[in-house]
Design a protein around this motif. Structure first.
Motif, PDB file in Angstrom:
ATOM      1  N   ALA A  84       0.830  -1.210   0.000  1.00 56.73           N
ATOM      2  CA  ALA A  84       0.000   0.000   0.000  1.00 56.73           C
ATOM      3  C   ALA A  84       0.859   1.253   0.000  1.00 56.73           C
ATOM      4  O   ALA A  84       1.746   1.417   0.847  1.00 56.73           O
ATOM      5  CB  ALA A  84      -0.924   0.006   1.219  1.00 56.73           C
ATOM      6  N   HIS A  85       0.582   2.097  -0.970  1.00 56.23           N
ATOM      7  CA  HIS A  85       1.272   3.387  -1.015  1.00 56.23           C
ATOM      8  C   HIS A  85       0.791   4.264   0.143  1.00 56.23           C
ATOM      9  O   HIS A  85      -0.328   4.095   0.648  1.00 56.23           O
ATOM     10  CB  HIS A  85       1.020   4.077  -2.366  1.00 56.23           C
ATOM     11  CG  HIS A  85       1.796   5.346  -2.511  1.00 56.23           C
ATOM     12  ND1 HIS A  85       1.244   6.577  -2.275  1.00 56.23           N
ATOM     13  CD2 HIS A  85       3.109   5.561  -2.810  1.00 56.23           C
ATOM     14  CE1 HIS A  85       2.181   7.508  -2.449  1.00 56.23           C
ATOM     15  NE2 HIS A  85       3.311   6.927  -2.778  1.00 56.23           N
ATOM     16  N   ASN A  86       1.634   5.218   0.523  1.00 55.38           N
ATOM     17  CA  ASN A  86       1.307   6.124   1.640  1.00 55.38           C
ATOM     18  C   ASN A  86       0.015   6.913   1.437  1.00 55.38           C
ATOM     19  O   ASN A  86      -0.505   7.480   2.391  1.00 55.38           O
ATOM     20  CB  ASN A  86       2.465   7.101   1.872  1.00 55.38           C
ATOM     21  CG  ASN A  86       3.708   6.386   2.383  1.00 55.38           C
ATOM     22  OD1 ASN A  86       3.605   5.447   3.167  1.00 55.38           O
ATOM     23  ND2 ASN A  86       4.880   6.814   1.943  1.00 55.38           N
ATOM     24  N   THR A 140      12.946   8.197  -8.357  1.00 51.60           N
ATOM     25  CA  THR A 140      11.732   8.545  -7.614  1.00 51.60           C
ATOM     26  C   THR A 140      11.988   9.906  -6.980  1.00 51.60           C
ATOM     27  O   THR A 140      13.100  10.454  -7.082  1.00 51.60           O
ATOM     28  CB  THR A 140      11.411   7.527  -6.501  1.00 51.60           C
ATOM     29  OG1 THR A 140      12.379   7.693  -5.473  1.00 51.60           O
ATOM     30  CG2 THR A 140      11.419   6.096  -7.004  1.00 51.60           C
ATOM     31  N   SER A 141      10.994  10.401  -6.257  1.00 52.32           N
ATOM     32  CA  SER A 141      11.174  11.709  -5.623  1.00 52.32           C
ATOM     33  C   SER A 141      12.249  11.650  -4.546  1.00 52.32           C
ATOM     34  O   SER A 141      12.832  12.661  -4.193  1.00 52.32           O
ATOM     35  CB  SER A 141       9.847  12.180  -5.028  1.00 52.32           C
ATOM     36  OG  SER A 141       9.333  11.195  -4.165  1.00 52.32           O
ATOM     37  N   SER A 142      12.527  10.447  -4.019  1.00 53.76           N
ATOM     38  CA  SER A 142      13.509  10.369  -2.934  1.00 53.76           C
ATOM     39  C   SER A 142      14.942  10.270  -3.447  1.00 53.76           C
ATOM     40  O   SER A 142      15.877  10.482  -2.682  1.00 53.76           O
ATOM     41  CB  SER A 142      13.202   9.205  -1.997  1.00 53.76           C
ATOM     42  OG  SER A 142      13.327   8.002  -2.684  1.00 53.76           O
ATOM     43  N   ALA A 165       6.626  19.813   2.070  1.00 57.89           N
ATOM     44  CA  ALA A 165       6.007  19.702   0.731  1.00 57.89           C
ATOM     45  C   ALA A 165       6.621  18.578  -0.090  1.00 57.89           C
ATOM     46  O   ALA A 165       7.828  18.326  -0.029  1.00 57.89           O
ATOM     47  CB  ALA A 165       6.172  21.025  -0.016  1.00 57.89           C
ATOM     48  N   HIS A 166       5.779  17.929  -0.884  1.00 59.08           N
ATOM     49  CA  HIS A 166       6.277  16.907  -1.811  1.00 59.08           C
ATOM     50  C   HIS A 166       6.924  17.611  -3.004  1.00 59.08           C
ATOM     51  O   HIS A 166       6.429  18.654  -3.446  1.00 59.08           O
ATOM     52  CB  HIS A 166       5.105  16.023  -2.266  1.00 59.08           C
ATOM     53  CG  HIS A 166       5.568  14.775  -2.943  1.00 59.08           C
ATOM     54  ND1 HIS A 166       5.904  14.735  -4.282  1.00 59.08           N
ATOM     55  CD2 HIS A 166       5.782  13.523  -2.459  1.00 59.08           C
ATOM     56  CE1 HIS A 166       6.288  13.493  -4.585  1.00 59.08           C
ATOM     57  NE2 HIS A 166       6.227  12.738  -3.500  1.00 59.08           N
ATOM     58  N   PRO A 167       8.019  17.052  -3.548  1.00 66.35           N
ATOM     59  CA  PRO A 167       8.701  17.738  -4.667  1.00 66.35           C
ATOM     60  C   PRO A 167       7.914  17.761  -5.982  1.00 66.35           C
ATOM     61  O   PRO A 167       8.409  18.321  -6.966  1.00 66.35           O
ATOM     62  CB  PRO A 167      10.023  16.983  -4.818  1.00 66.35           C
ATOM     63  CG  PRO A 167       9.905  15.758  -4.016  1.00 66.35           C
ATOM     64  CD  PRO A 167       8.782  15.896  -3.044  1.00 66.35           C
ATOM     65  N   SER A 193      10.226  12.845  -0.458  1.00 69.14           N
ATOM     66  CA  SER A 193       9.241  11.846  -0.893  1.00 69.14           C
ATOM     67  C   SER A 193       8.212  11.638   0.216  1.00 69.14           C
ATOM     68  O   SER A 193       8.407  12.101   1.348  1.00 69.14           O
ATOM     69  CB  SER A 193       9.938  10.515  -1.186  1.00 69.14           C
ATOM     70  OG  SER A 193      10.302   9.900   0.036  1.00 69.14           O
ATOM     71  N   THR A 194       7.164  10.907  -0.076  1.00 69.90           N
ATOM     72  CA  THR A 194       6.149  10.689   0.950  1.00 69.90           C
ATOM     73  C   THR A 194       6.769  10.007   2.182  1.00 69.90           C
ATOM     74  O   THR A 194       6.451  10.356   3.319  1.00 69.90           O
ATOM     75  CB  THR A 194       4.971   9.851   0.397  1.00 69.90           C
ATOM     76  OG1 THR A 194       5.474   8.641  -0.168  1.00 69.90           O
ATOM     77  CG2 THR A 194       4.208  10.625  -0.659  1.00 69.90           C
ATOM     78  N   ALA A 195       7.691   9.070   1.950  1.00 68.29           N
ATOM     79  CA  ALA A 195       8.334   8.396   3.094  1.00 68.29           C
ATOM     80  C   ALA A 195       9.207   9.372   3.874  1.00 68.29           C
ATOM     81  O   ALA A 195       9.221   9.353   5.113  1.00 68.29           O
ATOM     82  CB  ALA A 195       9.170   7.215   2.614  1.00 68.29           C
TER      83      ALA A 195
HETATM   84  P1  13P Z   1       6.417   9.036  -3.590  1.00 70.71           P
HETATM   85  O1  13P Z   1       7.420   8.294  -4.396  1.00 70.71           O
HETATM   86  O2  13P Z   1       7.021  10.179  -2.854  1.00 70.71           O
HETATM   87  O3  13P Z   1       5.650   8.113  -2.724  1.00 70.71           O
HETATM   88  O4  13P Z   1       5.401   9.732  -4.594  1.00 70.71           O
HETATM   89  C1  13P Z   1       4.574   9.022  -5.463  1.00 70.71           C
HETATM   90  C2  13P Z   1       3.450   9.808  -5.920  1.00 70.71           C
HETATM   91  O5  13P Z   1       2.698   9.411  -6.763  1.00 70.71           O
HETATM   92  C3  13P Z   1       3.289  11.122  -5.327  1.00 70.71           C
HETATM   93  O6  13P Z   1       2.233  11.749  -5.891  1.00 70.71           O
END
Ligand code: 13P
Ligand code: SF4
Length: 365
Positions: free
Chosen positions: A87-89, A193-195, A261-263, A278-280
């Motif tokens: 499950a994603h965050n 990924t964002s991280s 904030a998310h990138p 990233s969300t994590a």
């Molecule tokens: P993350 O990789 O940070 O979980 O982001 C995925 C996503 O879809 C954010 O909108």
């Protein structure tokens, strides 16, 4: 108690027809299991009593009888199918805290998928995430509870766009955010990924890269590196709605507010935030820094998931929902496990090429 109507779609067989499903072959390998009784009974109450405290801060007690029968049924079915749920965050708290085996951001889910010993993986997340799990687990059955759970970023670019970029910028490496289709991943040099986006960009040892499809992520990465970034014009429909003015207004209303904030947010939003990740990384920040009040500038289920297990922090909650993530519900997860649908099928040649791009990213550590 008449509690089944929360999920009218769950009683309908019109969404997918097994006979038309590409998952027909895999489905036929699995035993037929009768649909469980989904009424709220004393037995359901007892079997799920240990789970309610995990979500009691965000799910009122009177709503629990709507979720608990599904939660019990799904957790039993997982054992029968040797299945795991990723499950994603951004999944809702009843999924995130009560049926998921693994939770995380896109990178964590990709890595967990690669380590899984299960026969069946159910992806609580959007389509590109389920594809990534399949790419890393070609021999496993990977299911998405709703094939329509897309992503505005993944929809913004195609494999032929990548071939066009190759011709336009010969020799310039192409990095694809994981929020892309398997076909796009198959055409690029590496994923990110964002991280890990800045690390991936800098790992290539060149002066110029193409980073696609998110123009805001590209902007935010460009602000943290000397490597020249050529962007694509995609955007996340959830994050691009946030504005710097809105954030400043929240700051005025809540003195001492910490903003994370998310990138995928516009650069101006990230610039007026205290932290971006990233969300994590956002969750980690809240757990470690324990701010008195926090604004998570991202999809709104995430604040619920963190609030459910955090004390001492007040969550200020703007709510931008991802309509794609919200397509995943307990009834659809149940049907997915019950009927082994909808299976993610990727052309093996494309899957093999896409795997190289994803694995190259994972190998960076
Ligand atoms: P993350 O990789 O940070 O979980 O982001 C995925 C996503 O879809 C954010 O909108
Ligand atoms: Fe895609 Fe944005 Fe939804 Fe994430 S939040 S899945 S990037 S549309």
């Amino acid at each position: 108690m008449g509690v089944q109507n929360l999920y009218p779609e769950a009683n309908s067989d019109t969404t997918f027809k097994a006979s038309l499903s590409p998952s027909f072959k895999s489905a036929s390998r699995f035993s037929v299991i009768a649909k469980p009784d989904l009424t709220w009974t004393a037995e359901v109450e007892a079997a799920t009593a240990h789970l309610y405290p995990k979500v009691s801060k965000v799910i009122p007690q009177f709503e629990w009888p709507l979720f608990a029968p599904y939660i019990k049924a799904i957790n039993e079915l997982k054992l029968q199918r040797n299945a795991v749920i990723l499950a994603h965050n951004y999944q809702t708290p009843e999924i995130f805290h009560c049926v998921a085996d693994y939770v995380g951001d896109s990178l964590q889910l990709a890595k967990l998928a690669a380590q899984s010993q299960a026969d069946v993986i159910v992806q609580g997340g959007v389509h590109f995430m389920a594809e990534t799990s399949k790419i890393l687990n070609p021999s496993k059955v990977v299911l998405t509870p709703d094939t329509k759970a897309g992503c505005s970023l993944a929809a913004s670019i195609t494999a032929s766009d990548i071939r066009y970029l190759r011709k336009k910028y010969p020799g310039v490496p192409i990095i694809a955010y994981v929020n892309t289709s398997a076909e796009v991943k198959a055409e690029v040099d590496i994923c990110c990924t964002s991280s890990n986006a800045v690390r991936v960009v800098e790992s290539l040892g060149v002066k110029r890269v193409i980073l696609l499809p998110d123009r805001h992520l590209a902007d935010n990465v460009a602000a943290s590196t000397d490597v020249e970034i050529i962007p694509w014009n995609g955007a996340c429909e959830v994050h691009e709605r946030f504005t710097a003015e809105e954030i400043m207004n929240y700051r005025l209303d809540h003195p001492g507010l910490t903003v994370i904030a998310h990138p995928e947010c516009p650069k101006e939003v990230v610039m007026v935030s205290d932290f971006s990740g990233s969300t994590a990384a956002m969750i980690d920040y809240v757990k470690k820094q324990k701010p008195k009040s926090v604004l998570l500038v991202t999809e709104c289920s995430m604040a619920d998931n963190v609030a459910a297990e955090t004390t001492g922090t007040e969550f200020v909650r703007p709510c931008n929902l991802c309509p794609h993530m919200k397509r995943i519900t307990l009834p659809k997860i149940l049907d997915s496990l019950l009927y082994i649908r909808e299976e993610i099928i990727i052309d093996p040649i494309i899957a093999e090429k896409a795997k190289k791009s994803v694995q190259r990213m994972i190998n960076l550590g």
